[in-house]
Enzyme design. Structure first.
Site, PDB file in Angstrom:
ATOM      1  N   GLU A  75     -29.152 -24.889  -5.233  1.00 42.97           N
ATOM      2  CA  GLU A  75     -28.933 -25.399  -6.434  1.00 42.97           C
ATOM      3  C   GLU A  75     -28.351 -26.098  -6.986  1.00 42.97           C
ATOM      4  OE1 GLU A  75     -27.239 -22.683  -5.570  1.00 42.97           O
ATOM      5  OE2 GLU A  75     -25.543 -22.162  -7.270  1.00 42.97           O
TER       6      GLU A  75
ATOM      7  N   HIS B  66     -24.506 -23.389  -1.706  1.00 40.60           N
ATOM      8  CA  HIS B  66     -25.201 -23.225  -3.080  1.00 40.60           C
ATOM      9  C   HIS B  66     -26.242 -24.336  -3.228  1.00 40.60           C
ATOM     10  CE1 HIS B  66     -22.254 -21.206  -5.332  1.00 40.60           C
ATOM     11  NE2 HIS B  66     -21.069 -20.942  -4.552  1.00 40.60           N
TER      12      HIS B  66
ATOM     13  N   CYS C 216     -24.135 -16.759  -2.892  1.00 38.95           N
ATOM     14  CA  CYS C 216     -22.276 -16.964  -2.479  1.00 38.95           C
ATOM     15  C   CYS C 216     -21.907 -15.556  -3.500  1.00 38.95           C
ATOM     16  CB  CYS C 216     -22.007 -18.307  -3.486  1.00 38.95           C
ATOM     17  SG  CYS C 216     -19.973 -18.780  -2.898  1.00 38.95           S
TER      18      CYS C 216
HETATM   19  N1  GLN Z   1     -14.845 -16.554  -4.528  1.00 42.92           N
HETATM   20  C1  GLN Z   1     -15.735 -16.028  -5.417  1.00 42.92           C
HETATM   21  C2  GLN Z   1     -15.812 -14.364  -5.413  1.00 42.92           C
HETATM   22  O1  GLN Z   1     -15.271 -14.255  -4.442  1.00 42.92           O
HETATM   23  C3  GLN Z   1     -16.962 -16.869  -5.443  1.00 42.92           C
HETATM   24  C4  GLN Z   1     -17.649 -17.826  -5.117  1.00 42.92           C
HETATM   25  C5  GLN Z   1     -18.737 -18.504  -5.780  1.00 42.92           C
HETATM   26  O2  GLN Z   1     -19.730 -17.777  -5.535  1.00 42.92           O
HETATM   27  N2  GLN Z   1     -18.848 -20.097  -5.874  1.00 42.92           N
HETATM   28  O3  GLN Z   1     -16.815 -14.010  -5.922  1.00 42.92           O
END
Ligand code: GLN
Length: 207
Positions: free
Chosen positions: A171, A169, A78
């Site tokens: 995890e 994610h 992410c």
């Molecule tokens: N929206 C976050 C970003 O742009 C990422 C979200 C996340 O890591 N769950 O940095």
């Protein structure tokens, strides 16, 4: 085998638990930690702008780039995907290690958080339970990037040699296949350091 989890901001303990379940030591990486003792690194979810700023301030950014250049695997989930990207739509990149472009918060307001069962042929026939939280997706990849998974038409998991990214994610689930892939890549790299051969050949057979 020691796998670091960048612990400047974001979801850390879940990754450490997952690594321990896979039988390796998970090491939280704080700002003044030396990364040279680690075999691989996870850059977790969180807020990419904050993570990017903190790793730059502490000099961890240069250490991560060095690790990646040594062939040690780095896995971004992410926000971690955004940190590794070569290009970010409308913003300057952070580490710029991967030849792909990401779009932050790509799924919009209605879909801030959701789960989907995704096909990841690289990991086998069982679908992967993907948890998305204000997730990015990949809007362009260079020729050296292997697309591992799509949600609808968007790229949500990819690999470029020793670098691995997912928009979602793992995890937060019970499915440890991405973590096991990272560990297999790290084992392969440490064997190569002793007896060099062709790089980054780990495939599903080792999982
Ligand atoms: N929206 C976050 C970003 O742009 C990422 C979200 C996340 O890591 N769950 O940095």
């Amino acid at each position: 085998m020691k796998v670091g989890v960048l612990a400047v901001q974001g979801a850390v303990s879940e990754h450490i638990k997952m690594l321990e379940k896979c039988g390796v030591e998970g090491v939280p990486v704080k700002k003044d930690q030396a990364l040279s003792q680690l075999d691989a690194l996870i850059i977790p979810g969180g807020e990419s702008t904050t993570i990017g700023r903190l790793i730059k301030k502490s000099g961890l950014d240069r250490q991560i780039i060095k690790m990646a250049e040594e062939g040690k695997p780095v896995y971004g989930t992410c926000a971690g995907m955004i940190i590794l990207a070569g290009e970010i739509e409308g913003e300057e990149p952070h580490l710029g290690l991967m030849n792909l472009r990401v779009f932050r918060n790509a799924f919009g307001r209605q879909k801030e958080s959701f789960e989907a069962e995704l096909e990841v042929p690289f990991l086998g026939t069982d679908t992967f339970p993907a948890v998305f939280i204000r997730a990015p997706y990949v809007t362009w990849t260079g020729p050296e990037v292997e697309v591992l998974c799509r949600f609808q038409d968007s790229i949500v998991a990819a690999r470029q040699g020793n670098l691995l990214v997912t928009s979602f994610h793992p995890e937060l689930t019970e499915d440890d296949r991405f973590h096991r892939l990272l560990i297999a890549m790290a084992r392969e790299n440490s064997q190569e350091t002793r007896s060099p051969r062709e790089k980054n050949t780990v495939g599903p057979a080792v999982l």
